[in-house]
Write a protein that holds these residues in place. Structure first.
Motif, PDB file in Angstrom:
ATOM      1  N   PRO A  66      20.752 -56.475 -85.932  1.00 37.85           N
ATOM      2  CA  PRO A  66      21.205 -55.653 -86.965  1.00 37.85           C
ATOM      3  C   PRO A  66      20.566 -54.332 -87.178  1.00 37.85           C
ATOM      4  N   GLU A  67      19.134 -54.244 -87.031  1.00 39.71           N
ATOM      5  CA  GLU A  67      18.451 -53.146 -86.861  1.00 39.71           C
ATOM      6  C   GLU A  67      18.847 -52.156 -85.587  1.00 39.71           C
ATOM      7  N   VAL A  68      19.030 -52.775 -84.736  1.00 38.42           N
ATOM      8  CA  VAL A  68      19.343 -52.059 -83.402  1.00 38.42           C
ATOM      9  C   VAL A  68      20.779 -51.320 -83.680  1.00 38.42           C
ATOM     10  N   MET A  69      21.616 -52.072 -84.326  1.00 39.41           N
ATOM     11  CA  MET A  69      22.960 -51.458 -84.703  1.00 39.41           C
ATOM     12  C   MET A  69      22.648 -50.519 -85.789  1.00 39.41           C
ATOM     13  N   ASP A  70      22.149 -50.610 -86.658  1.00 31.74           N
ATOM     14  CA  ASP A  70      21.991 -49.494 -87.561  1.00 31.74           C
ATOM     15  C   ASP A  70      21.247 -48.373 -86.985  1.00 31.74           C
ATOM     16  N   ALA A  71      20.327 -48.266 -86.121  1.00 31.89           N
ATOM     17  CA  ALA A  71      19.514 -47.119 -85.483  1.00 31.89           C
ATOM     18  C   ALA A  71      20.905 -46.639 -84.567  1.00 31.89           C
ATOM     19  N   ILE A  72      21.781 -47.164 -84.021  1.00 32.96           N
ATOM     20  CA  ILE A  72      22.696 -46.715 -83.263  1.00 32.96           C
ATOM     21  C   ILE A  72      23.765 -45.998 -84.072  1.00 32.96           C
ATOM     22  N   HIS A  73      24.163 -46.513 -85.105  1.00 28.38           N
ATOM     23  CA  HIS A  73      25.196 -45.699 -86.066  1.00 28.38           C
ATOM     24  C   HIS A  73      24.646 -45.039 -87.067  1.00 28.38           C
ATOM     25  N   TYR A  74      23.361 -44.979 -87.571  1.00 31.29           N
ATOM     26  CA  TYR A  74      23.102 -44.286 -88.521  1.00 31.29           C
ATOM     27  C   TYR A  74      21.727 -43.396 -88.551  1.00 31.29           C
ATOM     28  N   ASN A  75      21.035 -43.701 -87.370  1.00 33.56           N
ATOM     29  CA  ASN A  75      19.739 -43.112 -87.105  1.00 33.56           C
ATOM     30  C   ASN A  75      19.795 -42.350 -86.061  1.00 33.56           C
ATOM     31  N   ASP A  76      20.765 -41.880 -85.455  1.00 36.48           N
ATOM     32  CA  ASP A  76      21.092 -40.905 -84.084  1.00 36.48           C
ATOM     33  C   ASP A  76      20.075 -41.854 -82.791  1.00 36.48           C
ATOM     34  N   GLY A  77      19.993 -43.355 -83.024  1.00 37.74           N
ATOM     35  CA  GLY A  77      19.438 -44.037 -81.903  1.00 37.74           C
ATOM     36  C   GLY A  77      17.821 -43.908 -81.939  1.00 37.74           C
ATOM     37  N   ARG A  78      17.174 -43.802 -83.143  1.00 36.34           N
ATOM     38  CA  ARG A  78      15.750 -43.583 -83.540  1.00 36.34           C
ATOM     39  C   ARG A  78      15.398 -44.785 -83.699  1.00 36.34           C
ATOM     40  N   ILE A  79      14.236 -45.462 -82.890  1.00 40.28           N
ATOM     41  CA  ILE A  79      13.522 -46.743 -83.126  1.00 40.28           C
ATOM     42  C   ILE A  79      12.169 -46.567 -83.038  1.00 40.28           C
ATOM     43  N   ARG A  80      11.512 -46.907 -84.100  1.00 42.50           N
ATOM     44  CA  ARG A  80       9.832 -46.448 -84.193  1.00 42.50           C
ATOM     45  C   ARG A  80       9.371 -47.340 -82.861  1.00 42.50           C
ATOM     46  N   PRO A  81       8.235 -46.696 -81.980  1.00 41.26           N
ATOM     47  CA  PRO A  81       7.770 -47.510 -80.771  1.00 41.26           C
ATOM     48  C   PRO A  81       7.036 -48.813 -81.371  1.00 41.26           C
ATOM     49  N   GLN A  82       6.247 -48.643 -82.478  1.00 41.49           N
ATOM     50  CA  GLN A  82       5.409 -49.929 -82.827  1.00 41.49           C
ATOM     51  C   GLN A  82       6.470 -51.111 -83.160  1.00 41.49           C
ATOM     52  N   VAL A  83       7.828 -50.859 -83.409  1.00 45.30           N
ATOM     53  CA  VAL A  83       8.768 -51.998 -83.721  1.00 45.30           C
ATOM     54  C   VAL A  83       8.572 -53.033 -82.385  1.00 45.30           C
ATOM     55  N   ALA A  84       8.558 -52.473 -81.198  1.00 40.99           N
ATOM     56  CA  ALA A  84       8.671 -53.312 -80.099  1.00 40.99           C
ATOM     57  C   ALA A  84       7.172 -54.092 -80.170  1.00 40.99           C
ATOM     58  N   VAL A  85       6.048 -53.703 -80.404  1.00 40.70           N
ATOM     59  CA  VAL A  85       4.902 -54.555 -80.450  1.00 40.70           C
ATOM     60  C   VAL A  85       4.798 -55.498 -81.724  1.00 40.70           C
ATOM     61  N   VAL A  86       5.214 -55.027 -82.663  1.00 44.16           N
ATOM     62  CA  VAL A  86       5.128 -55.914 -83.900  1.00 44.16           C
ATOM     63  C   VAL A  86       6.317 -56.956 -83.741  1.00 44.16           C
ATOM     64  N   LYS A  87       7.391 -56.562 -83.298  1.00 40.20           N
ATOM     65  CA  LYS A  87       8.372 -57.620 -83.449  1.00 40.20           C
ATOM     66  C   LYS A  87       8.085 -58.609 -82.164  1.00 40.20           C
ATOM     67  N   SER A  88       7.620 -58.408 -81.093  1.00 37.26           N
ATOM     68  CA  SER A  88       7.014 -59.236 -80.257  1.00 37.26           C
ATOM     69  C   SER A  88       6.069 -60.246 -80.745  1.00 37.26           C
ATOM     70  N   ILE A  89       5.010 -59.585 -81.421  1.00 36.95           N
ATOM     71  CA  ILE A  89       4.018 -60.425 -81.845  1.00 36.95           C
ATOM     72  C   ILE A  89       4.367 -61.418 -83.088  1.00 36.95           C
ATOM     73  N   GLY A 115      13.395 -54.167 -76.128  1.00 39.49           N
ATOM     74  CA  GLY A 115      13.968 -53.553 -75.319  1.00 39.49           C
ATOM     75  C   GLY A 115      14.600 -52.242 -75.564  1.00 39.49           C
ATOM     76  N   ALA A 116      15.405 -52.488 -76.950  1.00 42.89           N
ATOM     77  CA  ALA A 116      15.985 -51.384 -77.585  1.00 42.89           C
ATOM     78  C   ALA A 116      15.029 -50.192 -77.964  1.00 42.89           C
ATOM     79  N   ALA A 117      13.812 -50.834 -78.443  1.00 42.07           N
ATOM     80  CA  ALA A 117      12.927 -49.799 -78.949  1.00 42.07           C
ATOM     81  C   ALA A 117      12.293 -49.123 -77.781  1.00 42.07           C
ATOM     82  N   PHE A 118      11.892 -49.787 -76.717  1.00 40.69           N
ATOM     83  CA  PHE A 118      11.437 -48.641 -75.455  1.00 40.69           C
ATOM     84  C   PHE A 118      12.443 -47.654 -75.114  1.00 40.69           C
ATOM     85  N   GLY A 119      13.936 -48.322 -74.913  1.00 35.49           N
ATOM     86  CA  GLY A 119      14.995 -47.362 -74.596  1.00 35.49           C
ATOM     87  C   GLY A 119      14.945 -46.014 -75.501  1.00 35.49           C
ATOM     88  N   SER A 120      14.813 -46.220 -76.875  1.00 35.07           N
ATOM     89  CA  SER A 120      14.351 -45.228 -77.642  1.00 35.07           C
ATOM     90  C   SER A 120      13.707 -44.208 -77.477  1.00 35.07           C
TER      91      SER A 120
END
Length: 574
Positions: free
Chosen positions: A96-119, A141-146
């Motif tokens: 849902p966070e990825v979908m929200d970034a696509i539809h409501y945040n112009d595809g912006r996902i903070r880089p630290q999300v990838a690290v924190v989410k993985s751990i 993967g989505a955070a790195f793409g962003s």
């Protein structure tokens, strides 16, 4: 000029290269993520600092005895600290966070999300939380793409394509399901499907799959040799009818799962305000459940992704329908406790588990009623797995193809299709929102579920323009009317005056003029709207030779009325 070039986006060849780069990161990310899960799991369950962990095999009883109850609690403290301190977006199942970034945040996902989410997800899964690893790797993967899109200053539409490449690549590498990864991006994330979007996504997904196979395994996720039949065997025609009620049952299961997750989340939020205490209590209950399973059933069964139990079902090691239904109930409760109290992980794996248990139990009941039935129990289990994923997430094609890729059981193709579409239709009737979109709707964000034809993307300006405009010289007095006024002097266009509701004693040349752009009739409609937005223009004048701006070249006008009418025509077709 630089801003305009950035908005126009990068060429397709560069997007293809960036898609491959995202796929490389998604493939390695899936591998590293598994190693993290293995390290946490082996430390907390076996007391061994090892990275290797085969989730398809049951974890043996460790040296801690009943103290294993505390393993999920320890994990909950770490997860809560990471999420609360560094990235609240890492909480929950990720998609849902990825979908929200696509539809409501112009595809912006903070880089630290990838690290924190993985751990956080590695700790949640490794410590025994009842969640899956696909949601985290999708978000990683989505955070790195962003992030890559931000580095190259891509416009939002191209940044979203890289997000989809990372998400599809992550799920493909995780499940060794390349087609499923592409379909996941198409069904749930991509806003339009064409060569510009599909090429980077497909290349990224294939790259991630290749790296995943190189580092992990070329075998399917559920490697059961008996399921891989070299020749196609047709399921009994009358036997297919049995998958109709199975589809209805799975539709109810999906509806209960979708509602149960958020019911549990609301109960935890209302009863316990402290984040650490809330998640610790939820995981304490999960710890008690997995210890009781080990004590009285011989295996943990419901901890983590639960793939070992699915393997038992597909191999025929679990043959008691009542025990299978018990596993379903316990897995459902454990998943609601994990995610509802604040855990981090995906919902694919719990869905696969619940679908396998219910499907196998239903198949055993059918064999009792129809002893001559020649449909194997694993076929019912596989159909249930696909139906649970498709009905819960709304990704019907993804679930159908991905579960087949995970098992390679050709006998299950027709039963999968029948069961999935019925389960999805019933869940959609009972709950219009999927497990992903419901979370966003609770925030007030509405996103579409299901593909729609990109009709507007295929239209040219000439399909939407109108000839309803008036021509006037600058010294002509303003006359009220519903049409915009094109002002010209000596055959050259001066500007456009919006429709005048009232008359004026002033010449039209003295009235405020709207900003406009000039386009040819064959210009793509969507590209023209994008240019109008970029330039802040209310109108586009359609000219035979836009560069000349001659009044004699006008063939039409495109304004708010024409765009609204075109949108209404599209809505009637969809």
């Amino acid at each position: 000029m630089a801003d305009r070039k950035a908005d126009d986006g990068q060429p397709l060849w560069l997007m293809a290269v960036l898609g491959i780069l995202v796929g490389v990161v998604a493939g390695f990310g899936a591998w590293i993520f598994r190693l993290l899960i293995g390290l946490v799991h082996n430390l907390l369950f076996l007391g061994e600092p090892q990275l290797y962990y085969d989730a398809n095999l049951h974890t043996p009883a460790g040296p801690f005895g009943a103290a294993i109850i505390l393993a999920p609690v320890i994990g909950s403290v770490v997860v809560t600290f990471l999420v609360k301190t560094f990235a609240p977006e890492a909480k929950g199942h990720g998609v849902p966070e990825v979908m929200d970034a696509i539809h409501y945040n112009d595809g912006r996902i903070r880089p630290q999300v990838a690290v924190v989410k993985s751990i956080a997800s590695a700790v949640s899964i490794g410590s025994g939380g009842s969640v899956g690893r696909e949601g985290p790797i999708i978000q990683i993967g989505a955070a790195f793409g962003s992030t890559l899109g931000a580095i190259f200053r891509l416009p939002p539409r191209q940044k979203i394509i890289l997000i989809c490449a990372g998400a599809g690549g992550g799920i493909a590498a995780t499940f060794n399901a390349p087609l499923g990864g592409v379909l996941f991006a198409i069904e749930l994330l991509l806003l339009s499907v064409n060569a510009r979007s599909l090429l980077p996504v497909a290349l990224g997904t294939m790259t991630a799959t290749y790296i995943g196979r190189w580092l992990l395994s070329t075998h399917p996720s559920f490697d059961v040799p008996d399921l891989v039949i070299p020749d196609f065997h047709l399921v009994q025609g009358w036997g297919l009818v049995l998958f109709l009620p199975l589809g209805l049952i799975m539709g109810l299961v999906c509806w209960i799962f979708v509602r149960g997750i958020y019911w549990a989340e609301d109960r935890f939020d209302n009863l316990i305000r402290n984040d650490y205490l809330r998640h610790a209590l939820g995981m304490l209950a999960v710890g008690v459940m997995i210890w009781l399973m080990l004590r009285f059933a011989g295996n943990y069964y419901i901890q983590g992704v639960g793939y070992a139990a699915i393997m038992d079902i597909l191999q025929g090691a679990l043959s008691d329908p009542l025990f299978l239904l018990l596993l379903f109930v316990l897995k459902f409760v454990a998943t609601c406790l994990t995610l509802g109290s604040g855990g981090s992980g995906g919902v694919f794996s719990p869905s696969l588990f619940m679908g396998a248990t219910v499907g196998a139990a239903f198949g055993m009941g059918c064999h009792e009623l129809f002893p001559a039935l020649a449909i194997a129990i694993p076929v019912f289990a596989i159909a249930g797995m696909a139906a649970a994923v498709g009905g819960t997430t709304g990704a019907v094609l993804t679930a159908s193809v991905m579960v087949f890729e995970m098992t390679l059981d050709q006998r299950a193709i027709l039963p999968i299709v029948v069961t999935v579409v019925i389960a999805y239709a019933l869940r959609k009737y009972l709950s219009p929102d999927s497990i992903y979109t419901l979370k966003l709707r609770r925030r007030g964000h509405v996103v579409p579920e299901g593909l729609q034809a990109a009709v507007d993307d295929a239209r040219a300006v000439r399909h939407a323009m109108s000839d309803r405009y008036r021509m006037a010289r600058p010294d002509a007095l303003a006359v009220p009317g519903r049409e915009p006024v094109v002002v010209e002097r000596d055959g050259t266009i001066v500007g456009v005056v919006p429709p005048l509701p009232d008359g004026s004693s002033r010449p039209v040349g003295d009235l405020p003029m709207a900003r406009l752009v000039f386009v040819p009739p064959e210009a793509p409609l969507v590209a023209t709207q994008r240019e109008m937005h970029r330039e802040g223009a209310d109108y586009a004048l359609v000219l035979k030779a836009p560069g000349q701006k001659r009044a004699a070249d006008i063939v039409g006008i495109l304004g708010p009325v024409e765009i609204a009418a075109c949108t209404c025509r599209t809505a009637r077709l969809l």
